[in-house]
Write a protein that holds these residues in place. Structure first.
Motif, PDB file in Angstrom:
ATOM      1  N   ALA A  29       0.828  -1.197   0.000  1.00 45.81           N
ATOM      2  CA  ALA A  29       0.000   0.000   0.000  1.00 45.81           C
ATOM      3  C   ALA A  29       0.866   1.252   0.000  1.00 45.81           C
ATOM      4  N   VAL A  30       0.305   2.329  -0.580  1.00 42.78           N
ATOM      5  CA  VAL A  30       0.946   3.643  -0.494  1.00 42.78           C
ATOM      6  C   VAL A  30       0.225   4.407   0.605  1.00 42.78           C
ATOM      7  N   ILE A  31       0.988   4.857   1.587  1.00 41.38           N
ATOM      8  CA  ILE A  31       0.423   5.484   2.775  1.00 41.38           C
ATOM      9  C   ILE A  31       0.974   6.891   2.907  1.00 41.38           C
ATOM     10  N   SER A  32       0.091   7.847   3.090  1.00 42.81           N
ATOM     11  CA  SER A  32       0.529   9.231   3.282  1.00 42.81           C
ATOM     12  C   SER A  32       0.018   9.734   4.627  1.00 42.81           C
ATOM     13  N   GLN A  33       0.764  10.664   5.188  1.00 44.81           N
ATOM     14  CA  GLN A  33       0.382  11.278   6.454  1.00 44.81           C
ATOM     15  C   GLN A  33       0.472  12.791   6.347  1.00 44.81           C
ATOM     16  N   LYS A  34      -0.453  13.460   7.036  1.00 38.52           N
ATOM     17  CA  LYS A  34      -0.428  14.915   7.127  1.00 38.52           C
ATOM     18  C   LYS A  34      -0.654  15.334   8.556  1.00 38.52           C
ATOM     19  N   PRO A  35       0.032  16.332   9.072  1.00 32.59           N
ATOM     20  CA  PRO A  35       1.172  16.988   8.444  1.00 32.59           C
ATOM     21  C   PRO A  35       2.425  16.120   8.551  1.00 32.59           C
ATOM     22  N   SER A  36       3.455  16.479   7.835  1.00 33.17           N
ATOM     23  CA  SER A  36       4.706  15.735   7.947  1.00 33.17           C
ATOM     24  C   SER A  36       5.457  16.129   9.212  1.00 33.17           C
ATOM     25  N   ARG A  37       5.269  17.368   9.628  1.00 31.80           N
ATOM     26  CA  ARG A  37       5.860  17.841  10.866  1.00 31.80           C
ATOM     27  C   ARG A  37       5.083  19.049  11.371  1.00 31.80           C
ATOM     28  N   ASP A  38       5.183  19.291  12.677  1.00 28.29           N
ATOM     29  CA  ASP A  38       4.533  20.460  13.248  1.00 28.29           C
ATOM     30  C   ASP A  38       5.195  20.812  14.571  1.00 28.29           C
ATOM     31  N   GLN A  43      -3.482  12.974  10.085  1.00 31.81           N
ATOM     32  CA  GLN A  43      -4.273  12.200   9.138  1.00 31.81           C
ATOM     33  C   GLN A  43      -3.422  11.127   8.478  1.00 31.81           C
ATOM     34  N   CYS A  44      -4.042   9.997   8.223  1.00 31.14           N
ATOM     35  CA  CYS A  44      -3.382   8.889   7.534  1.00 31.14           C
ATOM     36  C   CYS A  44      -4.294   8.413   6.411  1.00 31.14           C
ATOM     37  N   GLN A  45      -3.775   8.443   5.189  1.00 34.13           N
ATOM     38  CA  GLN A  45      -4.538   8.062   4.011  1.00 34.13           C
ATOM     39  C   GLN A  45      -3.846   6.903   3.314  1.00 34.13           C
ATOM     40  N   TYR A  99       5.000  10.263  15.059  1.00 33.41           N
ATOM     41  CA  TYR A  99       3.787   9.449  15.081  1.00 33.41           C
ATOM     42  C   TYR A  99       3.625   8.807  13.704  1.00 33.41           C
ATOM     43  N   LEU A 100       3.436   7.501  13.716  1.00 36.25           N
ATOM     44  CA  LEU A 100       3.364   6.749  12.459  1.00 36.25           C
ATOM     45  C   LEU A 100       2.086   5.925  12.399  1.00 36.25           C
ATOM     46  N   CYS A 101       1.488   5.893  11.224  1.00 42.30           N
ATOM     47  CA  CYS A 101       0.397   4.958  11.009  1.00 42.30           C
ATOM     48  C   CYS A 101       0.919   3.804  10.154  1.00 42.30           C
ATOM     49  N   SER A 102       0.299   2.669  10.297  1.00 48.29           N
ATOM     50  CA  SER A 102       0.668   1.509   9.491  1.00 48.29           C
ATOM     51  C   SER A 102      -0.584   0.726   9.152  1.00 48.29           C
ATOM     52  N   PHE A 147       2.890  -2.164   6.764  1.00 48.67           N
ATOM     53  CA  PHE A 147       3.549  -1.140   5.968  1.00 48.67           C
ATOM     54  C   PHE A 147       3.243   0.212   6.604  1.00 48.67           C
ATOM     55  N   PHE A 148       4.282   1.038   6.654  1.00 44.87           N
ATOM     56  CA  PHE A 148       4.215   2.267   7.423  1.00 44.87           C
ATOM     57  C   PHE A 148       4.125   3.506   6.551  1.00 44.87           C
ATOM     58  N   GLY A 149       3.453   4.514   7.084  1.00 46.75           N
ATOM     59  CA  GLY A 149       3.494   5.826   6.488  1.00 46.75           C
ATOM     60  C   GLY A 149       4.812   6.509   6.812  1.00 46.75           C
ATOM     61  N   PRO A 150       5.027   7.706   6.251  1.00 44.81           N
ATOM     62  CA  PRO A 150       6.299   8.406   6.443  1.00 44.81           C
ATOM     63  C   PRO A 150       6.470   9.015   7.820  1.00 44.81           C
ATOM     64  N   GLY A 151       5.396   9.113   8.585  1.00 46.02           N
ATOM     65  CA  GLY A 151       5.500   9.647   9.935  1.00 46.02           C
ATOM     66  C   GLY A 151       5.202  11.135  10.012  1.00 46.02           C
ATOM     67  N   THR A 152       4.807  11.566  11.199  1.00 46.36           N
ATOM     68  CA  THR A 152       4.591  12.980  11.521  1.00 46.36           C
ATOM     69  C   THR A 152       5.494  13.327  12.690  1.00 46.36           C
ATOM     70  N   ARG A 153       6.390  14.256  12.468  1.00 49.56           N
ATOM     71  CA  ARG A 153       7.316  14.666  13.529  1.00 49.56           C
ATOM     72  C   ARG A 153       6.705  15.816  14.297  1.00 49.56           C
ATOM     73  N   LEU A 154       6.388  15.576  15.558  1.00 49.26           N
ATOM     74  CA  LEU A 154       5.725  16.566  16.404  1.00 49.26           C
ATOM     75  C   LEU A 154       6.680  17.071  17.470  1.00 49.26           C
TER      76      LEU A 154
END
Lengths: 115, 111
Positions: free
Chosen positions: A2-11, A22-24, A91-94, A105-112
């Motif tokens: 799967a292709v996994i995207s996350q928003k935001p990438s950092r905050d 968000q994880c899509q 924070y990562l979704c999978s 399979f993991f998304g790219p992560g959100t750096r908080l």
């Protein structure tokens, strides 16, 4: 896979505020997971999010602090509520893509960063 | 409690040589084991896995060995390449399909 995207990438957030991540996924999946990776630490499972049911939280994590939504089979959100500096993490979704083996399979992560 | 342990936080190896990463686990219910590779600012990428019914699985330059009696697994990378420089995580799961991760080993491949 799967292709996994996350928003935001950092905050960068202020103490006491909340952030929704968000994880899509580009395909329908049954099981989605949310992990946290604190600085210099391993990945720790926060909760399992299944569509149509309440998320299942791991020991040490509660719904009031980390509410999760799973409105459909391709999307999920994780909210980090009333943040403190200790919540600074990646924070990562999978997704559990393979029905036979547990090859998540993991998304790219959100750096908080919480100030 | 940490059910999956990677006791070596770092490993430095010369390009072309073998990299051996080790992982120990304590939960005898684990029946599936995985290795993930992680670059900075990216999510972990699945590398290779092994079921508890096997003792070896090979995929190109990567081989994973499982010793169930010792509750130990290892990842061999041969030959090591500069692009292999990353953090490697060992993970394990039981029937619940939830993954437990080790702390990771940072591999540096020297030219």
């Amino acid at each position: 896979s799967a292709v996994i995207s996350q928003k935001p990438s950092r905050d960068i957030c202020q103490r006491g505020t909340s952030l929704t991540i968000q994880c899509q996924v580009d395909s329908q999946v049954t099981m989605m997971f949310w992990y946290r990776q604190q600085p210099g630490q391993s990945l720790t499972l926060i909760a399992t999010a299944n569509q149509g049911s309440e998320a299942t939280y791991e020991s040490g994590f509660v719904i009031d602090k980390f509410p999760i939504s799973r409105p459909n089979l391709t999307f999920s959100t994780l909210t980090v509520s009333n943040m403190s500096p200790e919540d600074s993490s990646i924070y990562l979704c999978s997704v559990d893509w393979d029905r036979v083996f547990n090859e998540q399979f993991f998304g790219p992560g959100t750096r908080l960063t919480v100030l | 409690d940490q059910q999956v342990k990677q006791n070596s936080p770092s490993l430095s190896v010369q390009e072309g040589r073998i990299s051996i990463l080790n992982c120990d686990y304590t939960n005898s219910m684990f029946d599936y084991f995985l290795w993930y590779k992680k670059y900075p600012a990216e999510g972990p990428t699945f590398l290779i896995s092994i079921s508890s019914i096997k003792d070896k699985n090979e995929d190109g330059r990567f081989t994973v060995f499982l010793n169930k009696s010792a509750k130990h697994l290892s990842l061999h990378i041969v030959p090591s390449q500069p692009g292999d420089s990353a953090v490697y995580f060992c993970a394990a799961s039981a029937s619940s399909r939830k993954l437990s991760f080790g702390a990771g080993t940072t591999v540096t491949v020297r030219a």
